[in-house]
Enzyme design. Structure first.
Site, PDB file in Angstrom:
ATOM      1  N   ASP A  82      23.771  76.236   0.186  1.00  0.00           N
ATOM      2  CA  ASP A  82      23.557  75.818   1.567  1.00  0.00           C
ATOM      3  C   ASP A  82      22.176  76.307   2.010  1.00  0.00           C
ATOM      4  O   ASP A  82      21.569  77.170   1.351  1.00  0.00           O
ATOM      5  CB  ASP A  82      24.660  76.406   2.446  1.00  0.00           C
TER       6      ASP A  82
ATOM      7  N   ASP B 178      20.858  76.414   6.007  1.00  0.00           N
ATOM      8  CA  ASP B 178      20.937  77.165   7.265  1.00  0.00           C
ATOM      9  C   ASP B 178      21.912  78.322   7.124  1.00  0.00           C
ATOM     10  O   ASP B 178      23.084  78.140   6.799  1.00  0.00           O
ATOM     11  CB  ASP B 178      21.405  76.253   8.406  1.00  0.00           C
TER      12      ASP B 178
END
Length: 338
Positions: free
Chosen positions: A16, A18
């Site tokens: 991922d 953020d």
């Protein structure tokens, strides 16, 4: 526990962005150098993002500027997943109303569909993705279009929040919820926590033993479960040890890390035991930490808020409640180690 670093268990990281690599424009401490180290070891890093507001080329450029050089082909986005999903359900050149950014429109165009911006252009589908400048008029346009039940509605993702440099901000899910409230409809969701975006990333990496690395239970970890993959929860973004302990069974990560640097350390797999096969009490140990789960709580013998203490607590509580379909709420008690 073996002496091998945790990363040696995998042949690709599906990471991922953020809350794991960066928060807003800034790198998270330890992120870029840890990802560079993986690449140097021959472990591919694929970036799986629900942020549909930017082109994948811009995402790759941002990651590179932060100190982890990468290519556009190493970024798998929810905008791409949405475009692929719609292309499989709509006729060629079908008109799709864009409720999002130009980057989302470009992905729709790339799969042979026609992006439009108004109901007056008679779209037969709506695709909604995050746009920090999205306003009432755009949301209303989507609602007007979706009044026709035959119009297909696809959301790139439904993240309720997004970590930014100043804190936690509303995500695409809040904007999707506004349209849902106005129309009484629910969209098809293309990105995380659905499995296809993870499978696409693993295929690009030619991976047989991938691991999903994320900071959110509801998207990253649930998506890993949906894709049949192991997962790592990193506590540099949205979720915390407390929320992980309470997680339902489909949002429980395989590994808990404080930051990405810990990929290169040996992982202390908790050991679980039951006295006389009891279904009322479970004990778990993680190095010097001991956790005992019973009734409605967990007692942890370890320095308060130590990661090993949380690892032991999760192992014990989850073993006692293996089929929790909704989040649980255990009482947690910390005691000094004996």
């Amino acid at each position: 526990m073996t002496d091998e670093p945790l990363i040696s268990r995998f042949d690709a990281l599906l990471c991922d962005l953020d809350g794991v690599v960066y928060a807003g424009p800034d790198a998270i401490d330890g992120g870029p150098e840890s990802l560079n180290r993986a690449a140097e070891m021959g472990v591919p890093v694929m970036y799986v993002t629900n942020n549909a507001s930017r082109p994948t080329a811009a995402v790759a450029e941002h990651i590179s500027e932060l100190g982890a050089p990468t290519r556009e082909s190493n970024v798998a986005s929810s905008a791409q997943a949405a475009a692929k999903l719609l292309a499989g359900r709509l006729p060629e050149k079908a008109k799709v109303l864009i409720t999002g950014t130009q980057a989302l429109a470009d992905e729709i165009k790339a799969v042979g569909l026609t992006p439009v911006w108004s109901q007056s252009e008679e779209p037969i589908a709506v695709v909604q993705g995050f746009n920090p400048k999205l306003g009432w008029e755009q949301l209303a346009e989507a609602a007007y279009t979706l009044a026709d039940e035959s119009v297909l509605w696809c959301a790139t993702n439904t993240d309720l929040t997004i970590p930014k440099e100043r804190g936690i901000a509303p995500g695409n899910g809040t904007l999707v919820a506004a349209v849902a409230a106005a129309t009484g409809r629910e969209p098809i969701v293309a990105g995380k926590p659905q499995a296809p975006v993870f499978h696409e990333a693993a295929e690009r990496a030619k991976s047989q033993r991938p691991v999903v690395v994320g900071d959110r239970l509801d998207t990253d970890i649930r998506g890993a479960h949906a894709a049949g993959m192991e997962s790592i929860e990193v506590f540099t973004g949205v979720d915390t040890p407390e929320t992980v302990l309470r997680a339902c069974d489909q949002e429980r990560p395989t590994y808990l890390l404080g930051n990405l640097r810990e990929l290169y350390k040996a992982y202390p797999d908790p050991q679980v035991s039951r006295e006389d096969n009891s279904d009322q009490e479970v004990t778990a140990t993680c190095r010097d930490a001991i956790a005992v789960a019973r009734d409605n709580g967990v007692r942890i013998q370890a320095p308060e808020n130590s990661l090993d203490g949380w690892r032991a607590a999760c192992a014990a509580w989850w073993a006692l409640h293996p089929d929790a379909k909704t989040p649980t709420d255990p009482e947690v008690t910390w005691e000094a180690a004996r």
